[in-house]
Design a protein around this motif. Structure first.
Motif, short mmCIF file in Angstrom:
data_model
loop_
_atom_site.label_atom_id
_atom_site.label_comp_id
_atom_site.label_asym_id
_atom_site.label_seq_id
_atom_site.Cartn_x
_atom_site.Cartn_y
_atom_site.Cartn_z
N GLY A 136 -13.54 18.04 10.09
CA GLY A 136 -14.51 19.11 9.96
C GLY A 136 -15.67 18.88 10.90
O GLY A 136 -15.72 17.87 11.61
N SER A 137 -16.64 19.79 10.88
CA SER A 137 -17.76 19.67 11.82
C SER A 137 -18.72 18.55 11.45
O SER A 137 -19.38 17.98 12.32
CB SER A 137 -18.52 21.00 11.92
N THR A 138 -18.79 18.19 10.15
CA THR A 138 -19.70 17.10 9.74
C THR A 138 -18.98 15.98 9.00
O THR A 138 -19.57 14.95 8.73
CB THR A 138 -20.82 17.63 8.82
N ARG A 139 -17.70 16.19 8.66
CA ARG A 139 -16.98 15.17 7.92
C ARG A 139 -15.51 15.15 8.27
O ARG A 139 -14.89 16.21 8.44
CB ARG A 139 -17.15 15.41 6.41
N ILE A 140 -14.96 13.96 8.42
CA ILE A 140 -13.52 13.78 8.55
C ILE A 140 -13.03 13.34 7.17
O ILE A 140 -13.59 12.41 6.58
CB ILE A 140 -13.18 12.72 9.61
N LYS A 141 -12.01 14.01 6.66
CA LYS A 141 -11.56 13.71 5.30
C LYS A 141 -10.05 13.46 5.28
O LYS A 141 -9.29 14.15 5.97
CB LYS A 141 -11.91 14.87 4.36
N ALA A 142 -9.63 12.46 4.51
CA ALA A 142 -8.22 12.16 4.30
C ALA A 142 -7.90 12.32 2.82
O ALA A 142 -8.68 11.86 1.97
CB ALA A 142 -7.90 10.75 4.76
N VAL A 143 -6.78 12.97 2.51
CA VAL A 143 -6.35 13.13 1.13
C VAL A 143 -4.89 12.68 1.01
O VAL A 143 -4.05 13.07 1.82
CB VAL A 143 -6.48 14.61 0.66
N LEU A 144 -4.63 11.86 0.02
CA LEU A 144 -3.27 11.42 -0.29
C LEU A 144 -2.80 12.20 -1.50
O LEU A 144 -3.52 12.27 -2.51
CB LEU A 144 -3.28 9.91 -0.59
N ILE A 145 -1.62 12.81 -1.44
CA ILE A 145 -1.10 13.58 -2.57
C ILE A 145 0.23 12.99 -3.04
O ILE A 145 0.93 12.32 -2.28
CB ILE A 145 -0.94 15.08 -2.25
N ASP A 146 0.56 13.27 -4.33
CA ASP A 146 1.81 12.76 -4.89
C ASP A 146 2.92 13.79 -4.72
O ASP A 146 2.74 14.81 -4.06
CB ASP A 146 1.61 12.35 -6.35
N GLU A 147 4.04 13.55 -5.38
CA GLU A 147 5.21 14.44 -5.23
C GLU A 147 4.98 15.80 -5.89
O GLU A 147 5.71 16.76 -5.60
CB GLU A 147 6.45 13.77 -5.82
N GLU A 148 3.98 15.88 -6.77
CA GLU A 148 3.63 17.16 -7.40
C GLU A 148 2.50 17.85 -6.63
O GLU A 148 1.93 18.83 -7.11
CB GLU A 148 3.20 16.93 -8.85
N ASN A 149 2.14 17.32 -5.47
CA ASN A 149 1.10 17.87 -4.59
C ASN A 149 -0.31 17.74 -5.15
O ASN A 149 -1.22 18.45 -4.74
CB ASN A 149 1.40 19.35 -4.26
N ASN A 150 -0.50 16.81 -6.07
CA ASN A 150 -1.82 16.54 -6.64
C ASN A 150 -2.52 15.43 -5.87
O ASN A 150 -1.89 14.42 -5.55
CB ASN A 150 -1.70 16.12 -8.11
N PRO A 151 -3.80 15.56 -5.57
CA PRO A 151 -4.53 14.49 -4.89
C PRO A 151 -4.59 13.23 -5.75
O PRO A 151 -4.87 13.29 -6.95
CB PRO A 151 -5.94 15.08 -4.70
N ILE A 152 -4.32 12.09 -5.12
CA ILE A 152 -4.38 10.81 -5.86
C ILE A 152 -5.33 9.82 -5.21
O ILE A 152 -5.69 8.81 -5.82
CB ILE A 152 -2.97 10.18 -6.01
#
Length: 530
Positions: A19-35
Motif C-alpha cells: 500500500g502507499s503507507t504500509r506493506i502487509k502480509a496475511v497468511l490464510i488457512d484452507e478455509e481462507n481465514n486469516p491466521i
C-alpha cells in the motif's frame, strides 16, 4: 486441522500487498481465514519533483514485512514457515518502472501519485477516444517520450510495482489483467491489451526509432486462476532472508490494489460494486457492457478475471473530518475531560444522524489536495454557511460526512443516472464506515442504493490477494472466480445492509446541488492562495 498444523504441513497461503503507507502480509488457512499477519510502515519520497519509493526501500520493506509475519507465526504457533500452498503479490496500481537489458531500473520508480503526465494523458485520450488518466503507465511512458528522456531508447521491460516484485520472485514477466488494465486499456473479449490502441501507439512513436514496440516491453497478461510461475531459489532468498522458505511454491498473477479490494469485498460479479473510503476514496462498479462514451471522471479497469469496471477515484475523503475531530479533542482536553478517540468519533458520527437530510444548508469541502473529478488541481478545505442556515452540531457533522463523499457522488451520478448502469449490491469498506451504520447510511443516500458492510471487509487487500492465490490452487474445474468467492469464501455472507429512505436521498441531492454551485468558492480559494 489447527492453524499450527496448516502451517507445518505447507497448506497455508500467503498474500502480500504494497500500500502507499504500509506493506502487509496475511497468511490464510484452507478455509481462507486469516491466521497470521505481518506489516511494515513506509513513506514515499519526493525526489527531483517526482514521488517515488527506492528499490532499496521496496526490498527492505518486503523483507521486514515477511520477517514480522514469521515473528507473528512463531509467537502464536511456535513453528516456522518453510513451505506454502501458494503466494500472491499485489501493490498500488499504475506508475512507471522501466528496466534495461541488464535488468537495471532506468529511472526511479514513478508512482501513481505523480501528475506530471498531463500532456501525454490528454494526447492519448484523444488518440484512443478513451479516458486515459494521468497515473496510468502508458501516460508515464508517453510523457517520458514527449519530454525526450534519454533512457526511453534503452527500455527492455516496463511494469508496475506488483509486476516488478513478482518478476523478481519468479523470473516471470507477467501481470494480472486488473493491474494490466491500469497500464493501457484491455479488451474484455481477448483478455489482453487492446490491440487497436497498441497499434495506434506503436504508429505514434514509430518515427522515434526506439527499436521496440509496446508488446515487446509490456508484461504478458494473465487472468485469475492462471499459473504465473513458481518461487525461484533466488526469489525465496529475496523474500525470506532467514533462509527457511523453500522454492517451488506456485504464484497467482500479480494484481493491483483495486482488484484485491474487489476480491476482499466479494465484488467481482457483474452488477456488483464496492466503495473504499478512507484517506482517499474510490468506487468500483462491475459493468455488464462498456459505457456509451468516455468520461474524464471515470476510469475503466477490470476485475481480476477480466470484466470491465467503472472506477471513480477521489483524492480526498476522511482527512478533513479527522482534522475537525482533532479540534473537538483539543476542546475536551481544555475542559480537563479524558479523551477516548473511538468514543469521540462514535458520538460525533452518531450525532450527524440527528441532522437535517440536507444538512440545513451547511456545506463542507474536504479538499486537502486537488480533485480531478471536479477540475481542481489543488485544494483548500472549506466549511461554508450563510447566516440563515441551521447551524448546529448535528448538521455540521452531517455536512462533513456528506462532503467526504461529495465528489464520489458526482462521479457515480454519471454512471447511475446518465449511463443507467444497474447495480444489485454495493459493499463499503474503510475508515469512513468504522462507526456502525453512520457512513453506511450517508453513502446509501448519496448513491440511492442499498450499501452492505461486511465484517471481513476490514481485512483489506493483502487478504484479497491471498484469496486470489487460494483460487489458483483450490478452485474446482470450471469454477469462476465469482462462484469461488460466493461458495468457498463468503458462503452467502452479504453483510449488514442499509437502504436509504426517500427523504435521505432527496436531502443528499439537495446538498449536492448546493455543493456543485459552491465549487466556485473552492476554486476561488485555490486560485487566490498565497
Amino acid at each position: 486441522m489447527t492453524a499450527r498444523e496448516t502451517i507445518q504441513q505447507g497448506k497455508a497461503i500467503l498474500g502480500i500487498e504494497f500500500g502507499s503507507t504500509r506493506i502487509k502480509a496475511v497468511l490464510i488457512d484452507e478455509e481462507n481465514n486469516p491466521i497470521a499477519q505481518g506489516s511494515h510502515t513506509w513513506e514515499n519520497q519526493l525526489v527531483d519533483g517526482l514521488w517515488t519509493y527506492s528499490t532499496e526501500a521496496i526490498w527492505y520493506g518486503l523483507q521486514d514485512c515477511y520477517a514480522d509475519l514469521r515473528k507473528n507465526v512463531m509467537k502464536e504457533y511456535d513453528t516456522e514457515i518453510e513451505i506454502l500452498r501458494s503466494i500472491g503479490v499485489s501493490a498500488m496500481m499504475h506508475g512507471y518502472m522501466a528496466f534495461n537489458d541488464k535488468n537495471e531500473i532506468l529511472v526511479p520508480f514513478r508512482t501513481w501519485r505523480n501528475t506530471n503526465t498531463g500532456k501525454a494523458a490528454k494526447a492519448l485520450s484523444e488518440l484512443f477516444v478513451y479516458n486515459i488518466p494521468l497515473r496510468w503507465s502508458i501516460s508515464h511512458l508517453y510523457e517520458a517520450i514527449l519530454d525526450n528522456e534519454e533512457h526511453v531508447k534503452d527500455i527492455k521491460f516496463q511494469t508496475t510495482l506488483a509486476g516488478y516484485i513478482h518478476w523478481q520472485l519468479t523470473g516471470q514477466k507477467v501481470l494480472g489483467i486488473g493491474d494490466a488494465s491500469g497500464m493501457i486499456p484491455v479488451d474484455p473479449d481477448t483478455k489482453t491489451y487492446n490491440a487497436t490502441m497498441v497499434e495506434k501507439f506503436n504508429k505514434l512513436i514509430e518515427p522515434k526509432g526506439f527499436g521496440w514496440t509496446l508488446l515487446d516491453i509490456f508484461p504478458k497478461v494473465l487472468v485469475a486462476g492462471e499459473n504465473a510461475g513458481f518461487l525461484t531459489p533466488e526469489g525465496a532468498k529475496k523474500l525470506d532472508i532467514s533462509g527457511h522458505l523453500k522454492a517451488g511454491i506456485p504464484l497467482c498473477p500479480p494484481e493491483g490494489d483495486a482488484g484485491t479490494g474487489m476480491a476482499a469485498t466479494n465484488a467481482v460479479k457483474q452488477r456488483t460494486g464496492n466503495v473504499s473510503a478512507g484517506t482517499s476514496s474510490f468506487s468500483m462498479i462491475v459493468l455488464e457492457k462498456d459505457l456509451s462514451k468516455p468520461y474524464e471522471p471515470i476510469d475503466i479497469v477490470t476485475t481480476p478475471d477480466g470484466s470491465l469496471v467503472a472506477m471513480v477515484h477521489c483524492n480526498n475523503c476522511t482527512s478533513d473530518i479527522n482534522a475537525w475531530v482533532g479540534l473537538f479533542k483539543e476542546y475536551q482536553e481544555l475542559l480537563g475531560v479524558p479523551v477516548d478517540m473511538n468514543e469521540l468519533y462514535g458520538k460525533l458520527f452518531n450525532k450527524a444522524l440527528e441532522g437535517n437530510a440536507d444538512c440545513g444548508g451547511l456545506m463542507a469541502y474536504n479538499y486537502v489536495s486537488g480533485e480531478p473529478v471536479t477540475g481542481l488541481s489543488d485544494g483548500r478545505p472549506l466549511f461554508v454557511r450563510s447566516a440563515n442556515d441551521k447551524f448546529n452540531l448535528a448538521n455540521f457533522m452531517r455536512a462533513q460526512l456528506y462532503g467526504a463523499i461529495g465528489v464520489l457522488k458526482i462521479g457515480n451520478d454519471i454512471l447511475l443516472k446518465e449511463e443507467n448502469v444497474k447495480v444489485d449490491r454495493i459493499t463499503g469498506h474503510g475508515g469512513y464506515f468504522k462507526t456502525k451504520g453512520v457512513g453506511q447510511r450517508m453513502l446509501a443516500a448519496a448513491l440511492n442504493s442499498p450499501i452492505s458492510v461486511m465484517e471481513t471487509a476490514g481485512e483489506g487487500g493483502a487478504w484479497g490477494i491471498a484469496l486470489l492465490a487460494s483460487y489458483l490452487v483450490n478452485k474446482e474445474a470450471g469454477q469462476t472466480l465469482a462462484d469461488f468467492l460466493d461458495k468457498k469464501v463468503f458462503a452467502g455472507e452479504a453483510g449488514v445492509e442499509i437502504e436509504p429512505t426517500a427523504e435521505e436521498v432527496a436531502g443528499f441531492n439537495a446538498y449536492i446541488e448546493n455543493y456543485k454551485a459552491g465549487l466556485a468558492i473552492e476554486k476561488c480559494a485555490v486560485e487566490n492562495k498565497k
